[in-house]
Design an enzyme around this catalytic site. Structure first.
Site, PDB file in Angstrom:
ATOM      1  N   HIS A 143       0.852  -1.195   0.000  1.00 24.07           N
ATOM      2  CA  HIS A 143       0.000   0.000   0.000  1.00 24.07           C
ATOM      3  C   HIS A 143       0.889   1.247   0.000  1.00 24.07           C
ATOM      4  O   HIS A 143       0.966   1.946  -1.003  1.00 24.07           O
ATOM      5  CB  HIS A 143      -0.919  -0.020   1.228  1.00 24.07           C
ATOM      6  CG  HIS A 143      -1.773   1.195   1.381  1.00 24.07           C
ATOM      7  ND1 HIS A 143      -1.900   1.857   2.576  1.00 24.07           N
ATOM      8  CD2 HIS A 143      -2.532   1.880   0.493  1.00 24.07           C
ATOM      9  CE1 HIS A 143      -2.718   2.887   2.423  1.00 24.07           C
ATOM     10  NE2 HIS A 143      -3.117   2.921   1.159  1.00 24.07           N
TER      11      HIS A 143
ATOM     12  N   HIS B  93      -1.434   1.558   7.972  1.00 26.38           N
ATOM     13  CA  HIS B  93      -2.849   1.700   7.635  1.00 26.38           C
ATOM     14  C   HIS B  93      -3.617   0.410   7.858  1.00 26.38           C
ATOM     15  O   HIS B  93      -4.637   0.173   7.235  1.00 26.38           O
ATOM     16  CB  HIS B  93      -2.987   2.215   6.194  1.00 26.38           C
ATOM     17  CG  HIS B  93      -2.127   3.422   5.940  1.00 26.38           C
ATOM     18  ND1 HIS B  93      -0.899   3.353   5.332  1.00 26.38           N
ATOM     19  CD2 HIS B  93      -2.319   4.718   6.266  1.00 26.38           C
ATOM     20  CE1 HIS B  93      -0.365   4.559   5.285  1.00 26.38           C
ATOM     21  NE2 HIS B  93      -1.196   5.412   5.843  1.00 26.38           N
TER      22      HIS B  93
END
Lengths: 821, 174
Positions: B104, B123
């Site tokens: 990511h 995250h």
């Protein structure tokens, strides 16, 4: 094995690539992106002089780098008729997302139509009509002529415009936007006065948040920065990590971590500040709860795992307790509101009563009240209230919405930094239409009327009732039967004999049939029943404007060609109007035909200038050229000026203490508990064993209309999941990945078992609106008094259909909660 | 129609001869390229090195070993899971290796032994090591890059390929 792309390198964006502004066209957050395009026979290089990043790409880049993009951000698409490379990557300079991309938005490129790379080949490319027993491609003129002739014929029958039923998006982002809502709005609300109309996810034409509007508080009244500034976030029925991801990650988390402290001290000097606390009202422990606990510490997270559907009682108890403690904002209440005392008296709820009904501990409710309103060293505590489908699609929507806004108003938390009482939102917004006053209140329950055999012609715009309505099982049965009557009639006449065909269709409608026209970007489930498909363009294939959850308006520039002959919805609406005008003149009805004038738009910009620019508040300051210059940050609506080359916006609403009522005073509202309000819910609860709570998941956007053609997502979710407690699984004799049937008296559907130890016994949670198992099939027809559906409070039984099929053997059924390693 | 047939035929013959300039009469109107491609034919995919990561004797069940592949700037992890998994190597088919840069935003993943997952503190993404790096939850748009392994007869474990793009590089081999 999990799906892998086997991509080991990507073309590099050259330094002279074209750069276009993009706002993600999925969720309401509206993250800023840029689309970079360049000719397919060119490429950049690793040398800083050869790439857009001016960076040495022969070296490993660090975390959060701007100089990397995932394979999902790359594709080859057509631009002005030529193949080009495209990279759509998050914009670090956008205040909304600061370069973050979610699992949904960061796949925009991969989910674009590409012949070269065979992505989204499901897209509709040409108008199609039902002919010779199947859908056949044809020309726009041919398809529109048929649509217009049948529609006009039915307008001329007794009932007139009430014979025309419409399902239309009312939002922004993909399948919406100011251009397209104006296009359809002008057709159905100005040229005609259609009242049998409904919105994409509900069976009537109504607001999901009527109460807050009636109280004078528009539902998007703060800015995302308020989440960084507040003392307490109150999150009701919203799983923000999974469904408003970058709002959560980029604006909630910094405050929960304490990393926005400096900003708080600077912007709100003279009062004590600490990292934020969060109250999460949700019957389910979500991945949002887990992430908040990790960041804020468990002591700063209060998860109120409420008995499903009892939120109103909790809010009334909070109001009562806050007032008993004297924590309300007296100055604000007296200056800017009315009916406070009346509402406090009417809604009075003791902690003990609330605890009994909600299943929460009284001390936890008291704690929540303190976190919201107990003064901090003599200063007013700042709380931001955010709610979404858990409330909106929950029990007694109108009163529950009101009860929450009461708490926000009583504590002076609207129109001030670190405050707000807002819906989190699903999609972006982009509503610009002529008056809908003729629709009335309550609006017509369109889906029920269709089941009952009402209406002759159905125009559908970007909606798929088969996946996103309540009572869906019965709806589908009735709808198929009615549209089949017309199909059989169409089969009985030669398609080339237009007068005979139209006559046969009208005759079939009189016998209970329904003629259905589906305007969409992909073949939909309801489309299978329709007689005409009209292919629409989506965001990026046309210029499109929308606003996000803090009313931030941006223009997504057209960066690629729409597939085949597909067109923006605004222009499709205009062309339908043109054809209807022509046919009305042919019939000698010049007066009626004249109502269809004014649709001579050639581009979506024409529709924008006719609609938003001319009709919306502040619209006179807004043009495409100005929006282009405002980039991915845009401005926050409403616009108030154009100064120094910039559109001047509005950061927060109601900062002057004047609200959206006639006298400018926000109105407290009575909201008295009356149990499960929607007809049939209490009976269903008594009769069936499992709560079928339902909602979205991180991976999937909306009803999976694009995801259903994306291998990464379909590999993860070949079926909708249903989270079940392991003890319940034992009783049901099912294992992880097994397919089960969820059934009750209203219908049945299927799902895949996902063992979930954190689920309460008897409580399940099923993915909503998924193509391979529609949760709406088991939602009964009961609505609130304004025809708002209640999807959340649904009960059903469960039985095994099949042991885990081969297509789920590669899946993980581990906890989706983040844990520190 | 005859003309069309002839053209098709001409094209076929030309193809069979394998020459682009062979058709007399056409040559007169053909412009010779001024800058003919001189590049050597390049392989379609990157050349992965075969790097020794460790020896079987060094691995303990469910204890990750830090490695890097295809070069030292691309950190990863080698794990003997203790149960046979798809793509696993070694005598028990339970040895796997993954990149530990979250696909990511490139944050370093850490191993949660209780779940046999790799998780991201940035995250909150979760990847399942027993399911070839499937993203259980999270914001990456790909499953976790897994390293292709080979075990030599002496127990040496080699990495020889990657099945997804590694974060932070637009070519897996720089």
């Amino acid at each position: 094995m999990a799906f892998k792309r086997q991509i080991d390198r990507l073309p590099i964006i050259p330094s002279d690539a074209k750069k276009q502004n993009v706002t993600c066209h999925f969720c309401i957050v509206g993250c800023g992106y840029h689309a970079y395009t360049w000719p397919v026979n060119k490429q950049g290089g690793t040398d800083p002089s050869q790439n857009i990043f001016k960076t040495d790409l022969s070296k490993q880049q660090g975390g959060d780098t701007d100089a990397w993009y995932a394979p999902s951000m790359y594709n080859i698409v057509q631009q002005d008729g030529r193949d080009v490379h495209i990279v759509i990557k998050p914009d670090k300079g956008c205040e909304v997302n600061s370069g973050l991309g979610s699992i949904r938005g960061a796949r925009m490129a991969e989910m674009s139509y590409s012949k070269a790379r065979a992505t989204q080949q499901q897209r509709l490319t040409h108008p199609m009509v039902f002919r010779y027993g199947q859908m056949q491609p044809t020309s726009w003129d041919d398809a529109l002529d048929l649509v217009a002739r049948v529609t006009v014929a039915m307008l001329k029958e007794p009932g007139g415009e009430d014979n025309l039923f419409v399902s239309a998006f009312d939002h922004g982002g993909a399948g919406g936007g100011y251009e397209n809502t104006w296009g359809t709005g002008k057709l159905y609300f100005e040229a005609m006065k259609v009242k049998n109309i409904r919105i994409h996810n509900r069976p009537a034409y109504n607001s999901e948040v009527h109460a807050t509007r009636d109280m004078g508080v528009g539902e998007l009244n703060n800015c995302y920065e308020d989440a960084e500034l507040c003392d307490t976030i109150v999150a009701v029925g919203t799983n923000a990590y999974e469904t408003q991801t970058n709002y959560f990650l980029n604006h909630w988390i910094p405050n929960l971590r304490g990393s926005s402290l400096q900003k708080k001290q600077q912007e709100l000097a003279g009062e004590p500040h600490a990292q934020a606390r969060i109250i999460i009202v949700d019957p389910r422990r979500t991945s949002t709860v887990a992430a908040c606990e990790v960041e804020a510490g468990k002591d700063n997270v209060l998860h109120l795992a409420i008995e499903s559907g009892t939120d109103m009682v909790l809010f009334n108890a909070l109001l009562t307790h806050i007032v008993e403690k004297g924590w309300q904002d007296k100055a604000f209440i007296s200056a800017s509101t009315k009916d406070f005392d009346k509402a406090v008296a009417a809604n009075k709820t003791s902690l003990a009563d609330a605890a009994r009904i909600t299943g929460l501990k009284a001390e936890d409710i008291a704690k929540a009240a303190a976190w919201i309103a107990e003064p901090k060293e003599g200063r007013r505590r700042r709380a931001m209230f955010a709610y979404e489908k858990g409330l909106i699609w929950g029990n007694d929507n109108y009163r529950t919405n009101a009860a929450l806004v009461n708490v926000a108003l009583a504590t002076g938390n609207i129109g001030r930094p670190g405050g707000g009482c807002v819906r989190m939102g699903g999609h972006q917004e982009g509503y610009s239409r002529p008056s809908d006053a003729h629709v009335g209140r309550p609006a017509a329950y369109v889906d029920q009327l269709l089941i009952e055999g009402k209406g002759g012609v159905h125009h559908i715009w970007g909606c798929d009732h088969y996946k996103t309505t309540l009572n869906a099982h019965k709806f589908k049965q009735a709808y198929k039967k009615r549209t089949d009557i017309v199909k059989d009639a169409m089969n009985a006449v030669p398609a080339g004999d237009r007068p005979a065909l139209v006559a046969a269709i009208v005759d079939a409608i009189k016998k209970g049939g329904l003629f259905a026209v589906d305007v969409d970007i992909v073949p939909t489930k309801i489309g299978e029943a329709c007689h005409v498909w009209l292919p629409a363009a989506t965001s990026g294939e046309m210029n499109l404007t929308s606003m996000n959850g803090e009313r931030r308006m941006r223009l997504t520039e057209r960066y690629m060609d729409p597939p085949g002959e597909s067109m923006p919805d605004a222009l499709i609406a205009a062309r339908i109007a043109n054809h209807m005008e022509r046919i009305l003149r042919e019939l000698g009805d010049a007066k009626y035909a004249d109502q269809f004038k004014g649709f001579d738009w050639k581009t979506e910009e024409d529709a924008f200038m006719d609609g938003y620019h001319k009709h919306e508040k502040g619209g006179q300051f807004v043009t495409y050229e100005r929006l282009r210059a405002m980039g991915t940050n845009g401005f926050q609506e409403p616009a108030s000026d154009f100064k120094d080359g910039k559109i001047v916006g509005t950061k927060r609403l109601y900062t002057d203490g004047k609200f959206g009522t006639k006298d400018g005073k926000a109105t407290f509202m009575e909201a008295q508990w009356r149990g499960l309000q929607a007809p049939g819910k209490e009976e269903q609860k008594k009769k069936f064993k499992y709560l079928i709570n339902n909602g979205r998941t991180n991976h999937v956007w909306q009803n999976a209309y694009l995801d259903q053609d994306n291998e990464f997502i379909m590999d993860r979710w070949p079926y909708p999941f249903i989270e079940i407690n392991p003890d319940d699984m034992k009783e049901l004799n099912v294992s992880a990945g097994d397919l089960v049937e969820v059934y009750n008296d209203d219908g049945s559907t299927q799902a895949m078992v996902y063992p979930t130890p954190t689920a309460k016994k008897g409580h399940t949670f099923m993915l909503f609106a998924f193509p391979s198992g529609v949760q709406g099939n088991v939602v009964n027809a009961g609505t609130n008094e304004l025809i708002l559906p209640n999807y959340k409070q649904t009960w059903a039984n469960i039985r095994k259909l099949a042991s885990a099929p081969a297509s789920v053997k590669h899946l993980s059924f581990k906890s989706q909660e983040y844990k520190m390693g | 129609m005859k003309g069309c047939d002839k053209l098709v035929d001409a094209g076929r013959r030309q193809f069979l001869r394998g020459g682009a300039m062979a058709t007399v009469g056409v040559a007169a109107s053909t412009v010779l390229p001024t800058n003919e491609a001189q590049a050597k034919p390049a392989p379609a995919r990157v050349e992965y090195p075969s790097n020794r990561l460790a020896n079987l004797s060094q691995l303990k069940s469910n204890e990750p070993l830090d490695i890097s592949y295809p070069d030292r700037n691309s950190p990863g992890v080698l794990i003997k899971l203790g149960t046979r998994v798809p793509g696993g190597v070694g005598p028990a088919g339970d040895i796997v290796a993954f990149s530990t840069l979250c696909p990511h935003k490139g944050y370093p993943l850490s191993y949660v032994a209780a779940d046999k997952t790799l998780t991201c503190p940035g995250h909150y993404s979760v990847f399942d090591c027993e399911k070839s790096g499937l993203q259980v939850m999270g914001q990456a748009t790909q499953n976790l890059p897994q390293f292709t392994l080979r075990v030599a007869s002496n127990g040496d474990i080699f990495a020889e390929g990657v099945d997804e793009l590694i974060y932070g590089r637009l070519s897996n081999v720089l």
